[in-house]
Design a protein around this motif. Structure first.
Motif: not given
Length: 294
Positions: A104-106, A142-148, A285-292
């Motif tokens: 997912g990150v890649n 900014g939680t991962i499910d909210e980003i989705v 997943i990619y955006v969330h793992q950037l740190g924000g």
């Protein structure tokens, strides 16, 4: 001196100097002829001659586009299982370091570069009017499910009924406030990010304390319902925090005045209508793992 049976000259003379017209070597001539024959054969066998809408296809029907498509299909078949797992996954339960997470990150990085970097920047640092994705100041959550959800449905677009939606009134353009009231509330907004009360806020801008005091009442009756009484904002209404140094369009007096007068209405596409579910999840997943986010 010319002698009998000598090679003829080219017929040109430069200051009395003439040049022999020696024949080309046979090996060079035959190589030249062979390249002509090879060139004709190539244009017959492979795509070569441009036409009105497309090039000639060639007898072999080969093309680099077809070759690339076959390679892409091959990789899609190889990744089909993990991609299907990513599409069906609950992103909140995808564990860091798992095959699905790493894929997912890649995949998300590629999706982001192709579809999101034009607005949010190649490093997700954001631009004026387009938020940075590297901090914790997230409208709509900014939680991962909210980003989705935000990626899936977008913001303030007219193509998805489930898009995130809010609209700030045009207090000046629609004459909801008098010009002096706008001046007052602008000064009050500038004062909200001055924790020390020394007349200069955290963005380095000064404000008029007298106008700000008058603007407090204007803010309470017109702005607090979204930005809350203390100005910290309601992210789920898309109302930003006005007490920190993070400003989407700018925190100087002129920009804040323009925002109050004309309002802002940023739009984000509903990427769920253009991307697969796996790509949406991967982008989140990619955006969330950037740190924000959170």
């Amino acid at each position: 001196m010319s002698k009998k049976n000598d090679v003829e000259t080219t017929g040109h003379s430069w200051d009395g100097i003439e040049e022999y017209n020696n024949p080309l070597p046979k090996w060079w001539l035959w190589t030249f002829y062979l390249t002509i024959i090879w060139g004709i054969g190539y244009t017959i066998a492979f795509p070569a001659w441009p036409m009105v809408e497309r090039a000639t296809g060639g007898l072999l029907g080969w093309s680099t586009r077809h070759e690339v498509a076959e390679r892409i299909s091959a990789f899609e078949r190889m990744n089909a299982a993990v991609e299907a797992e990513l599409a069906a996954a609950d992103v909140t339960e995808v564990s860091v370091g798992s095959d699905v997470y790493n894929y997912g990150v890649n995949m998300g990085a590629a999706v982001f570069r192709a579809n999101c970097s034009q607005c949010h920047g190649s490093g997700a640092q954001g631009n004026v009017g387009y938020p940075t994705l590297l901090d914790n100041d997230w409208l709509w959550g900014g939680t991962i499910d909210e980003i989705v959800y935000t990626v899936q449905h977008g913001v303030r677009n007219d193509t998805d009924d489930d898009a995130r939606y809010s609209e700030m009134p045009r207090f000046g353009a629609d004459e909801l406030l008098l010009p002096e009231e706008i001046d007052q509330v602008v000064e009050y907004v500038l004062s909200l990010s001055d924790p020390d009360g020394d007349g200069t806020n955290v963005t380095g801008h000064s404000y008029d304390a007298e106008l700000a005091a008058a603007g407090a009442e204007v803010f309470e009756f017109n702005c607090a319902s979204c930005h809350l009484e203390d100005g910290t904002g309601d992210i789920y209404q898309g109302a930003p925090n006005l007490t920190d140094a993070i400003w989407l369009y700018g925190g100087d007096r002129e920009t804040v005045h323009e925002t109050v007068h004309y309002a802002r209405f940023g739009v984000m596409p509903a990427w769920g209508q253009r991307l697969s579910q796996a790509e949406v999840n991967a982008a989140a997943i990619y955006v969330h793992q950037l740190g924000g986010g959170q």
